[in-house]
Design an enzyme around this catalytic site. Structure first.
Site, PDB file in Angstrom:
ATOM      1  N   ARG A  41      -7.548  -0.450   0.823  1.00 12.06           N
ATOM      2  CA  ARG A  41      -8.055  -1.695   0.244  1.00 12.06           C
ATOM      3  C   ARG A  41      -8.397  -1.525  -1.233  1.00 12.06           C
ATOM      4  O   ARG A  41      -8.366  -2.497  -1.995  1.00 12.06           O
ATOM      5  CB  ARG A  41      -9.250  -2.200   1.068  1.00 12.06           C
ATOM      6  N   GLU A  94      -9.373   3.695   1.812  1.00 14.13           N
ATOM      7  CA  GLU A  94      -8.801   3.777   0.454  1.00 14.13           C
ATOM      8  C   GLU A  94      -7.728   2.724   0.195  1.00 14.13           C
ATOM      9  O   GLU A  94      -7.514   2.326  -0.954  1.00 14.13           O
ATOM     10  CB  GLU A  94      -8.230   5.181   0.224  1.00 14.13           C
ATOM     11  N   LYS A 138     -10.356  13.008   7.445  1.00 15.49           N
ATOM     12  CA  LYS A 138      -9.960  12.677   8.818  1.00 15.49           C
ATOM     13  C   LYS A 138      -9.986  13.957   9.647  1.00 15.49           C
ATOM     14  O   LYS A 138      -9.599  15.016   9.160  1.00 15.49           O
ATOM     15  CB  LYS A 138      -8.535  12.122   8.846  1.00 15.49           C
ATOM     16  N   LYS A 182       0.860  -1.190   0.000  1.00 18.55           N
ATOM     17  CA  LYS A 182       0.000   0.000   0.000  1.00 18.55           C
ATOM     18  C   LYS A 182       0.892   1.234   0.000  1.00 18.55           C
ATOM     19  O   LYS A 182       1.694   1.429   0.915  1.00 18.55           O
ATOM     20  CB  LYS A 182      -0.906  -0.004   1.234  1.00 18.55           C
ATOM     21  N   ASP A 197      -2.538  10.246   3.390  1.00 17.53           N
ATOM     22  CA  ASP A 197      -3.937   9.857   3.564  1.00 17.53           C
ATOM     23  C   ASP A 197      -4.670  10.911   4.382  1.00 17.53           C
ATOM     24  O   ASP A 197      -4.640  10.905   5.607  1.00 17.53           O
ATOM     25  CB  ASP A 197      -4.020   8.488   4.255  1.00 17.53           C
ATOM     26  N   ASP A 246     -12.106   7.109   3.236  1.00 15.38           N
ATOM     27  CA  ASP A 246     -10.940   6.889   4.087  1.00 15.38           C
ATOM     28  C   ASP A 246     -10.552   5.404   4.138  1.00 15.38           C
ATOM     29  O   ASP A 246      -9.491   5.057   4.645  1.00 15.38           O
ATOM     30  CB  ASP A 246     -11.218   7.424   5.499  1.00 15.38           C
ATOM     31  N   ASP A 267       1.541   6.442   5.363  1.00 11.47           N
ATOM     32  CA  ASP A 267       0.593   5.481   4.788  1.00 11.47           C
ATOM     33  C   ASP A 267       1.129   4.787   3.529  1.00 11.47           C
ATOM     34  O   ASP A 267       0.418   3.999   2.904  1.00 11.47           O
ATOM     35  CB  ASP A 267      -0.736   6.202   4.489  1.00 11.47           C
TER      36      ASP A 267
HETATM   37  N1  BES Z   1      -4.315   4.675   6.730  1.00 10.80           N
HETATM   38  C1  BES Z   1      -5.457   4.405   7.525  1.00 10.80           C
HETATM   39  C2  BES Z   1      -5.181   3.434   8.671  1.00 10.80           C
HETATM   40  C3  BES Z   1      -4.200   3.893   9.714  1.00 10.80           C
HETATM   41  C4  BES Z   1      -4.657   4.509  10.867  1.00 10.80           C
HETATM   42  C5  BES Z   1      -2.850   3.667   9.563  1.00 10.80           C
HETATM   43  C6  BES Z   1      -3.766   4.921  11.826  1.00 10.80           C
HETATM   44  C7  BES Z   1      -1.938   4.082  10.533  1.00 10.80           C
HETATM   45  C8  BES Z   1      -2.402   4.702  11.670  1.00 10.80           C
HETATM   46  C9  BES Z   1      -6.564   3.826   6.660  1.00 10.80           C
HETATM   47  O1  BES Z   1      -6.590   4.255   5.346  1.00 10.80           O
HETATM   48  C10 BES Z   1      -7.878   4.206   7.258  1.00 10.80           C
HETATM   49  O2  BES Z   1      -8.157   5.362   7.288  1.00 10.80           O
HETATM   50  N2  BES Z   1      -8.632   3.217   7.701  1.00 10.80           N
HETATM   51  C11 BES Z   1      -9.914   3.455   8.283  1.00 10.80           C
HETATM   52  C12 BES Z   1     -10.885   2.467   7.679  1.00 10.80           C
HETATM   53  C13 BES Z   1     -12.325   2.735   8.022  1.00 10.80           C
HETATM   54  C14 BES Z   1     -12.777   4.029   7.371  1.00 10.80           C
HETATM   55  C15 BES Z   1     -13.159   1.585   7.543  1.00 10.80           C
HETATM   56  C16 BES Z   1      -9.775   3.259   9.786  1.00 10.80           C
HETATM   57  O3  BES Z   1      -9.028   2.384  10.214  1.00 10.80           O
HETATM   58  O4  BES Z   1     -10.379   4.027  10.512  1.00 10.80           O
HETATM   59 ZN    ZN Z   2      -4.793   4.839   4.574  1.00  6.25          ZN
HETATM   60 MN    MN Z   3      -7.626   6.063   5.090  1.00  2.96          MN
END
Ligand code: BES
Ligand code: ZN
Ligand code: MN
Length: 518
Positions: free
Chosen positions: A366, A364, A292, A280, A285, A362, A303
């Site tokens: 996947r 993204e 966010k 990834k 992000d 968010d 990210d």
């Molecule tokens: N990049 C984030 C996950 C992340 C969070 C990595 C904190 C490192 C530290 C990812 O893209 C994300 O935002 N995931 C969301 C998914 C949700 C919207 C289903 C999450 O984990 O909140």
């Molecule tokens: Zn992310």
């Molecule tokens: Mn995200």
């Protein structure tokens, strides 16, 4: 990077700024006492055999991560002794057991970081073979890492002393190493190749997102590939549109910095197996339209840690000349809100042909991984491993130092977990519960990019599984916790980008080359 030498010299006559020794918490009959580890005999002797007592007086206990400085004894050329904790002394149960590789790696890393600004240090840690030499070498090279290119007078790559930061330790002599022993030399060479690439991954992760766009990252990968005889192919936004990579294009659509898919192919003429690594690579992000909140995006330059790990591992495999084919896929995009950004409610047609309803922009990672996993699957490799800072949920589950391992094959998940533990990367197996698939059902598309909140890390894993070719062995590493260290440095891990998963991926390639995997 710190220059390493293997040295048979005796500690007293060594010209160095410091001599590093190991101390431990005694086991068995010495339980409760501080013990001086093998390798430090000459230093102990110069203290009339009372070094352990001196260190205890100074408050040392032998605990992991502990560092105690004391003046070197009379007659030593080096002025300083640095005693680092190794944790429990081995051998309480098994008299032949040596110090654990990870304890050596951490202790060497703690000492190397503390000796920043020094020219030369001698490491007199317990060495019982090439494995210990490799571990100490890795610890030194990883622990000495620093990132201050953005500081005023930031240290240049030539290691000059800077105004704000101290230059990394310039030279480390590993005592107990045999300069003419092929196994010892090989262990150092491996450590140098792996840690140089791992430290480059850390540099990429730490580089601010205005200076590391998908195009810039792709350019860096191209240059490295050329240098190391790796075939490289870069798809830009036009090529991605032509090819139908709806996931990567959808996520990257909101940014002025257009997305890329990079394919790195390392091949060996005698290879019998083919591994595909997928990373990834969200260079920033923001969350996109599902923005966010403040407090959640300050570190989101990290990210792209999965892509950085894949990049580093492929280059390391090439430098080590491993007898295995390794293809690295870097799914690079910047997730930004704008008039051209993907909206919650949009449906994307992915590279595999499946459609995805984007309910949260968010989620993204996947989406970009789905396209890259399908591209990797079309080559029918023996196994695919993807690496991603995918979910905050995985951090809630496993904390900030352990990554989760999911897979469509129990034996492969165990093998990946074992490889991770073997190289000193804490990991833990996580399930892919079938019942969670239902939460991703969409009214309009084949699948939605969100499901139940509970078990969010596993939901993401189940989503990815849909884009892995049938009958292909696959594992998914969610490194959201360990990829970026927001706390203080520890062991050989610095603040900021850590290079998580690089060593696991390299180990998997080595095991596959040796025919010990799959
Ligand atoms: N990049 C984030 C996950 C992340 C969070 C990595 C904190 C490192 C530290 C990812 O893209 C994300 O935002 N995931 C969301 C998914 C949700 C919207 C289903 C999450 O984990 O909140
Ligand atoms: Zn992310
Ligand atoms: Mn995200």
């Amino acid at each position: 990077m710190t220059a390493l030498t293997l040295s048979t010299a005796a500690a007293p006559g060594l010209r160095a700024d410091a001599i590093v020794i190991g101390v431990a918490k005694g086991a068995g009959p010495r339980s409760g006492d501080l013990v001086v580890a093998p390798g430090a005999e000459a230093v102990d002797k110069a203290y009339d055999g009372k070094l352990a007592g001196v260190l205890e007086t100074l408050g040392a206990s032998g605990a992991e991560g502990e560092l105690t400085k004391l003046p070197a004894p009379a007659g030593f050329k080096a002025p300083l002794v640095v005693a680092v904790g190794l944790g429990a002394e081995p051998g309480a149960k098994d008299a032949d057991a040596g110090y654990d590789a990870e304890a050596l790696r951490k202790a060497a890393g703690v000492a190397a970081r503390a000796l920043a600004g020094s020219k030369k240090a001698a490491f007199a840690l317990p060495v019982d073979g090439a494995g210990a030499i490799g571990a100490i070498a890795e610890g030194v090279l990883l622990g000495a890492y620093s990132f201050d290119v953005y500081k005023e007078n930031g240290q240049a790559k030539n290691g000059a002393r800077s105004k704000n930061g101290k230059a990394p330790l310039a030279e480390a002599a590993l005592l107990g190493g045999k300069p003419r022993d092929a196994a010892h030399k090989g262990a150092v060479a491996r450590a140098v190749a792996v840690t140089e690439e791992l430290n480059r991954a850390r540099d990429l992760i730490n580089t601010p997102p205005n200076d590391l766009t998908p195009a810039i990252f792709a350019g860096i990968a191209q240059a490295a590939a050329k240098e190391h005889g790796i075939k490289v192919q870069v798809l830009d936004d036009k090529a991605l549109a032509k090819g139908g990579y709806g996931g990567i294009l959808g996520v990257g659509g909101g940014s002025a910095a257009t997305p890329r898919l990079v394919k790195l192919s390392y091949t060996h003429p005698k290879a019998e197996k083919h591994l595909a690594y997928v990373g990834k690579g969200i260079t920033y992000d923001s969350g996109g339209i599902s923005l966010k909140p403040a407090g959640h995006n300050e570190t989101m330059k990290c990210d792209m840690s999965g892509a950085a790990a894949v990049f580093a591992a492929v280059v390391a495999a090439a430098r080590l000349g491993l007898e295995v084919n390794v293809t690295g896929w870097l799914a690079l995009a910047e997730n930004m809100p704008s008039g051209s950004a993907v909206r919650p409610g949009d449906v994307l047609r992915m590279y595999s042909g499946k459609t995805v309803e984007v309910l949260n922009t968010d989620a993204e990672g996947r989406l970009v991984l789905a396209d890259a996993l399908w591209a990797a699957s079309l080559e029918n490799p023996d196994a695919i491993v993807d690496v991603a800072t995918l979910t905050g949920a995985m951090m809630l589950a496993l904390g900030s130092r352990t990554f989760g391992v999911m897979a469509n094959d129990d034996a492969f998940r165990s093998a990946v977990h074992e490889a991770a533990e073997e190289v000193g990367e804490p990991a833990w197996p996580m399930p892919l519960p079938e019942h969670l698939r239902k939460g991703m059902e969409s009214q309009v598309a084949d699948i939605a990019n969100m499901g139940e909140r509970m078990g969010g890390g596993l939901v993401a894993g189940l989503f990815l599984r849909e884009f892995v070719g049938e009958d292909i062995t696959w594992a998914h590493l969610d490194i959201a916790g360990p990829a970026f260290n927001e706390g203080g440095p520890f062991g050989y891990t610095p603040k900021g980008g850590t290079g998580s998963a690089v060593r696991t991926l390299v180990r998997l390639a080595e095991l596959t080359a040796a025919g010990d995997l799959g």
